[in-house]
Each structure stands twice: as structure tokens, then as C-alpha cells.
Design a protein around this motif. Structure first.
Motif, PDB file in Angstrom:
ATOM      1  N   VAL A 110       0.636  -1.139  -0.006  1.00 55.23           N
ATOM      2  CA  VAL A 110       0.090  -0.138   0.097  1.00 55.23           C
ATOM      3  C   VAL A 110       0.707   1.258   0.487  1.00 55.23           C
ATOM      4  O   VAL A 110       1.965   1.386   1.010  1.00 55.23           O
ATOM      5  N   ILE A 111       0.958   2.370  -0.875  1.00 53.61           N
ATOM      6  CA  ILE A 111       1.529   3.123  -1.075  1.00 53.61           C
ATOM      7  C   ILE A 111       1.232   4.451  -1.166  1.00 53.61           C
ATOM      8  O   ILE A 111       1.576   5.759  -1.085  1.00 53.61           O
ATOM      9  N   GLY A 112      -0.349   4.445  -0.660  1.00 57.65           N
ATOM     10  CA  GLY A 112      -1.004   5.754  -0.374  1.00 57.65           C
ATOM     11  C   GLY A 112      -2.299   5.805   0.071  1.00 57.65           C
ATOM     12  O   GLY A 112      -3.310   4.485   0.081  1.00 57.65           O
ATOM     13  N   LEU A 113      -3.077   6.706   0.776  1.00 59.68           N
ATOM     14  CA  LEU A 113      -4.578   6.427   0.874  1.00 59.68           C
ATOM     15  C   LEU A 113      -5.225   8.472   1.589  1.00 59.68           C
ATOM     16  O   LEU A 113      -4.156   8.702   1.066  1.00 59.68           O
ATOM     17  N   LYS A 114      -6.653   7.674   0.532  1.00 54.96           N
ATOM     18  CA  LYS A 114      -6.789   8.678   1.045  1.00 54.96           C
ATOM     19  C   LYS A 114      -9.157   9.020   0.890  1.00 54.96           C
ATOM     20  O   LYS A 114      -9.145   8.209  -0.142  1.00 54.96           O
ATOM     21  N   GLU A 115      -9.164   9.366   2.004  1.00 50.34           N
ATOM     22  CA  GLU A 115     -10.522   9.309   2.100  1.00 50.34           C
ATOM     23  C   GLU A 115     -11.014  10.144   1.880  1.00 50.34           C
ATOM     24  O   GLU A 115     -10.803  11.646   1.355  1.00 50.34           O
ATOM     25  N   ASN A 116     -12.409   9.628   1.040  1.00 46.95           N
ATOM     26  CA  ASN A 116     -13.319  10.632  -0.161  1.00 46.95           C
ATOM     27  C   ASN A 116     -13.798  11.688   1.238  1.00 46.95           C
ATOM     28  O   ASN A 116     -14.367  11.426   2.883  1.00 46.95           O
ATOM     29  N   THR A 117     -14.035  13.033   0.394  1.00 48.95           N
ATOM     30  CA  THR A 117     -15.237  13.941   1.623  1.00 48.95           C
ATOM     31  C   THR A 117     -16.612  13.227   2.234  1.00 48.95           C
ATOM     32  O   THR A 117     -16.860  13.580   3.180  1.00 48.95           O
ATOM     33  N   SER A 118     -17.067  12.376   0.985  1.00 50.12           N
ATOM     34  CA  SER A 118     -18.156  11.761   2.030  1.00 50.12           C
ATOM     35  C   SER A 118     -18.767  11.311   2.873  1.00 50.12           C
ATOM     36  O   SER A 118     -19.153  10.792   3.487  1.00 50.12           O
ATOM     37  N   ARG A 119     -16.837  10.902   3.202  1.00 46.15           N
ATOM     38  CA  ARG A 119     -16.576   9.381   4.126  1.00 46.15           C
ATOM     39  C   ARG A 119     -16.806   8.205   4.484  1.00 46.15           C
ATOM     40  O   ARG A 119     -16.977   7.117   5.540  1.00 46.15           O
ATOM     41  N   ARG A 120     -17.771   7.900   3.315  1.00 47.61           N
ATOM     42  CA  ARG A 120     -18.481   6.621   3.216  1.00 47.61           C
ATOM     43  C   ARG A 120     -17.952   5.445   2.094  1.00 47.61           C
ATOM     44  O   ARG A 120     -17.363   4.740   1.980  1.00 47.61           O
ATOM     45  N   SER A 121     -16.730   6.247   1.210  1.00 41.45           N
ATOM     46  CA  SER A 121     -15.243   5.314   0.296  1.00 41.45           C
ATOM     47  C   SER A 121     -13.806   6.057   0.835  1.00 41.45           C
ATOM     48  O   SER A 121     -13.612   7.718   1.131  1.00 41.45           O
ATOM     49  N   GLY A 122     -12.655   6.051   0.066  1.00 41.71           N
ATOM     50  CA  GLY A 122     -11.701   6.114   0.411  1.00 41.71           C
ATOM     51  C   GLY A 122     -10.814   5.667  -0.977  1.00 41.71           C
ATOM     52  O   GLY A 122     -11.201   4.297  -1.282  1.00 41.71           O
ATOM     53  N   ILE A 123      -9.398   6.758  -1.217  1.00 41.15           N
ATOM     54  CA  ILE A 123      -9.084   5.862  -2.297  1.00 41.15           C
ATOM     55  C   ILE A 123      -7.457   5.276  -1.817  1.00 41.15           C
ATOM     56  O   ILE A 123      -6.589   5.582  -1.123  1.00 41.15           O
ATOM     57  N   VAL A 124      -7.268   4.071  -2.839  1.00 36.70           N
ATOM     58  CA  VAL A 124      -6.585   3.360  -1.643  1.00 36.70           C
ATOM     59  C   VAL A 124      -5.241   3.504  -3.102  1.00 36.70           C
ATOM     60  O   VAL A 124      -5.862   2.592  -4.471  1.00 36.70           O
ATOM     61  N   TYR A 125      -4.564   3.619  -2.865  1.00 37.23           N
ATOM     62  CA  TYR A 125      -3.171   3.268  -3.771  1.00 37.23           C
ATOM     63  C   TYR A 125      -2.586   2.221  -3.434  1.00 37.23           C
ATOM     64  O   TYR A 125      -1.504   1.932  -2.782  1.00 37.23           O
ATOM     65  N   VAL A 126      -1.733   1.264  -5.192  1.00 36.51           N
ATOM     66  CA  VAL A 126      -1.106  -0.185  -4.126  1.00 36.51           C
ATOM     67  C   VAL A 126      -0.423  -0.339  -5.097  1.00 36.51           C
ATOM     68  O   VAL A 126      -0.548   0.280  -6.535  1.00 36.51           O
ATOM     69  N   ARG A 127       1.035  -0.924  -5.534  1.00 37.50           N
ATOM     70  CA  ARG A 127       2.021  -1.409  -6.367  1.00 37.50           C
ATOM     71  C   ARG A 127       2.431  -2.775  -5.768  1.00 37.50           C
ATOM     72  O   ARG A 127       2.656  -3.419  -4.784  1.00 37.50           O
ATOM     73  N   SER A 128       1.771  -3.102  -7.308  1.00 43.87           N
ATOM     74  CA  SER A 128       1.938  -4.824  -7.189  1.00 43.87           C
ATOM     75  C   SER A 128       2.751  -5.763  -7.552  1.00 43.87           C
ATOM     76  O   SER A 128       3.822  -5.180  -9.644  1.00 43.87           O
ATOM     77  N   THR A 129       3.358  -6.677  -7.570  1.00 42.19           N
ATOM     78  CA  THR A 129       4.560  -7.561  -8.676  1.00 42.19           C
ATOM     79  C   THR A 129       3.867  -8.894  -8.523  1.00 42.19           C
ATOM     80  O   THR A 129       3.813  -9.562  -7.431  1.00 42.19           O
ATOM     81  N   ALA A 130       4.048  -9.847  -9.982  1.00 38.37           N
ATOM     82  CA  ALA A 130       3.988 -10.834 -10.110  1.00 38.37           C
ATOM     83  C   ALA A 130       4.917 -11.474 -10.224  1.00 38.37           C
ATOM     84  O   ALA A 130       5.691 -10.898 -11.151  1.00 38.37           O
ATOM     85  N   LYS A 131       5.807 -12.383  -9.757  1.00 41.95           N
ATOM     86  CA  LYS A 131       6.798 -13.392 -10.454  1.00 41.95           C
ATOM     87  C   LYS A 131       6.533 -14.186 -10.519  1.00 41.95           C
ATOM     88  O   LYS A 131       5.581 -14.931 -10.207  1.00 41.95           O
TER      89      LYS A 131
END
Length: 357
Positions: A110-131
Motif C-alpha cells: 500500500v503506497i497511498g490512502l485518501k478518504e473521500n469527503t463523503s466519508r463513505r469510501s476512500g481511495i487506496v493506492y497500491v503497487r503490485s508485483t507478479a513473479k
């Protein structure tokens, strides 16, 4: 301990959290066949073993977006089971070919988070790697997804929006050992256009269109073991008036297949620079797409060059009506019929390869 697997909600995430996703997946020729059946893909390398061998491959590689969507599906139970929608991608790099029999395992930070102004949801930023089974990284990507909160009143960490690159730098593009044989692709497609024949600013309106139905998008999403509720649970699909959303990766795969006409001699995807699912796609929609060439790069290879392409997909209109919004002033303004804006880079043989055979 509870055995109820309800997935993570927005308030469960923390920046720096690392997740090793369950059930590594072995991809097979059967997966390839089903992918072709669901998308109509005609990619030369993925269509026939004889094609791949003629172009210098010992084994026919699997299609890039089949690999991407399968790896993406591994992340869903931990990242986006409770998603409102997947919003976008950045810095997607196809690092190495994946072949039938290879097993993919995926990890995410998880590389970032930001709650939405409605407080009902938020944005999750991720980096994934497949091996693969040799612990070799074959794919890496950043995505951001809007996730429901379990408790609207729950306190959330201070917002952190990570810096995201506008594109994958040319120097960071994967280098594959293509030989002079790749120029023989023109004999397989019947089309002579190679890297040299494309110009920056050129527009291609792809002639095909494909209507989506509930059975196809449901099967596609199950193929990738993507368990997100938005694609299966009509009761939970309130954002689309009770109708299930078509998984955005399926939209990408359909449009990549439609874009074959006009870009027939593409070899592989090297990167996805950026992408956004602009508006929802639902069963019954008919997709069309158009592409502009936004960049042309010499990779220092005698045999292949790179083309940076911007593909816009729309629903229920003609491809010729698609407008490419200007990206220079921040987030582009799209019309409501636009469903996908994808910026990606491909490898294509150069004419110099034909002279070196």
C-alpha cells in the motif's frame, strides 16, 4: 477467531502495509483458448505456435493482458473485494514473457490512502508485483481503487497521495531479445506497416465493434479469479442501479483485441503508462475504440522500436465520433460515452529488420 472473510475496507489499510496474496496460479493453454474465446484476440504471437517460432520464440508466450488480468485477480480479495470501482493504473511494466506452465504469485504494498469527503469510501493506492516460479518478476503495476468504508464514522490515516509517473521512461521499458526474424510478421498478418510507417499524431479508427453480455463478462472475471462484488453481486451494485459492472480489465482486453486492425504487427505490450476507467460499462453496451500515436521511440535495437499509443474506448457510438480530450491541463474531460482512456507502449518490428535477415 472469525472465519468470515469480508475483505479489507478502507479503514483497514495503512501506508506501508505489505500483502502476499493467496493461491498462486499456473496458467495453461486452456486459459489462452478461453481468453481468445472471450475477447476475439488475434495477436500474432498468441495465435499460433508456428507464428511464435517463425518470429524467434521457442515457446508461444501468453498474451500480456491475460497475464495482467490474472495477476490483478490475485490482489482482489485483499485490495478490492469491497471496491466501488477500480479507477486507474500507472507504471505498468511487462518485465518478462509468461509461458503456459508458468505459475504466478503476487505481492502488494500500500503506497497511498485518501478518504473521500463523503466519508463513505476512500481511495487506496497500491503497487503490485507478479513473479514466476523462478522468483523472477514478470509484471509490476500501480493502481488506485475506491473502496467502501465499513464504518462511515471510522477515523482514517492522514491522506497521502503518492507521486505517480506520467509515463514509463524509455530507459525503463523492458528490453526483450528480439532477433531479425520478427520482420517476418508481415507475412503472417498480410500487412506491411511496421514501426517506421507510423507517425506521431496519426489517428486510427478501428473498424470493429463488440457488444458485451452478462455471460461473457462473468466468465471473463471468473477466469481471472476476480471476486470483487461489483462484478457478481447485483444487490451490492448500487452504483450502477443494481446492475453489475463489467470488470475494467475485460474492457481493456476487448478493446486491445478490437485495436488489432490498424496495429496488426505489434509484438508485445511493453508498458501501460497510464489508464483510467472513465465511465462504467454494463452488459448490453457495444464497445468501439480509436487510437492515436503519441510517441515513437528508437530503443537502440536494429530489429524493433517502440510506439506509444493512446486508445480511447467508447460505448454505443461510432469510433469516428470519439474525441481525444487534451491532457495538458490536468485530468481530461471525457463525455459520458467514454469508458476507457489507455496510454500504453508496444514493441513493433522496424524495416531495418527486414534488411538484416
Amino acid at each position: 477467531m472469525s472465519k468470515n472473510r469480508s475483505g479489507n475496507f478502507f479503514e483497514d489499510f495503512r501506508v506501508g502495509m505489505k500483502l502476499r496474496h493467496a493461491t498462486p496460479r499456473t496458467l495453461t493453454e486452456g486459459d489462452r483458448s478461453l481468453y481468445i474465446g472471450l475477447t476475439g484476440s488475434r495477436s500474432v504471437l498468441g495465435t499460433a505456435t508456428t507464428n511464435a517460432r517463425q518470429l524467434g520464440f521457442d515457446v508461444r508466450p501468453l498474451e500480456d493482458l491475460l497475464v495482467f488480468n490474472t495477476a490483478f485477480g490475485k490482489t482482489v480479495p485483499d485490495i478490492s473485494l469491497n471496491a466501488v470501482a477500480n479507477l486507474g493504473y500507472a507504471d505498468v511494466r511487462f518485465l518478462a514473457p509468461v509461458y503456459p506452465g508458468d505459475t504466478l504469485a503476487v505481492e502488494t504494498e500500500v503506497i497511498g490512502l485518501k478518504e473521500n469527503t463523503s466519508r463513505r469510501s476512500g481511495i487506496v493506492y497500491v503497487r503490485s508485483t507478479a513473479k514466476n516460479q523462478h522468483d523472477e518478476a514478470v509484471l509490476t503495476w500501480v493502481r488506485w481503487v475506491m473502496v467502501h468504508k465499513r464504518d462511515v464514522q471510522a477515523d482514517c490515516p492522514q491522506a497521502h497521495v503518492p507521486p505517480l509517473p506520467e509515463s514509463v521512461r524509455v530507459g525503463s521499458l523492458p528490453r526483450h531479445p528480439f532477433g531479425p526474424q520478427v520482420a517476418q510478421i508481415t507475412a503472417l498478418t498480410g500487412v506491411a506497416d511496421l514501426w517506421d510507417d507510423y507517425a506521431v499524431g496519426e489517428r486510427i479508427d478501428h473498424p470493429g465493434a463488440m457488444a458485451l453480455n452478462d455471460s461473457d463478462h462473468s466468465i471473463a472475471t471468473r477466469l481471472y479469479q476476480n471476486t470483487a462484488k461489483a462484478h457478481f453481486d447485483a444487490r451490492a451494485a448500487s452504483a450502477s442501479e443494481g446492475r453489475r459492472l463489467v470488470y475494467g480489465g475485460h474492457v481493456m482486453s476487448i478493446c486491445k483485441a478490437l485495436a488489432y486492425d490498424g496495429i496488426e504487427n505489434a509484438l508485445t505490450m511493453l508498458a501501460i503508462n497510464a489508464g483510467s476507467h472513465v465511465n462504467p460499462t454494463l452488459a448490453g453496451d457495444t464497445l468501439v475504440c480509436a487510437t492515436t500515436v503519441t510517441g515513437k521511440f528508437d530503443l537502440g535495437d536494429d530489429h524493433v522500436g517502440a510506439l506509444r499509443l493512446r486508445m480511447i474506448a467508447a460505448k454505443n457510438v461510432e469510433a469516428a465520433s470519439i474525441v481525444f480530450p487534451d491532457t495538458g491541463a490536468g485530468r481530461p474531460a471525457h463525455s459520458t460515452n467514454i469508458v476507457l482512456d489507455l496510454d500504453y507502449t508496444i514493441a513493433m518490428p522496424k524495416k531495418s529488420a527486414t534488411r538484416s535477415q
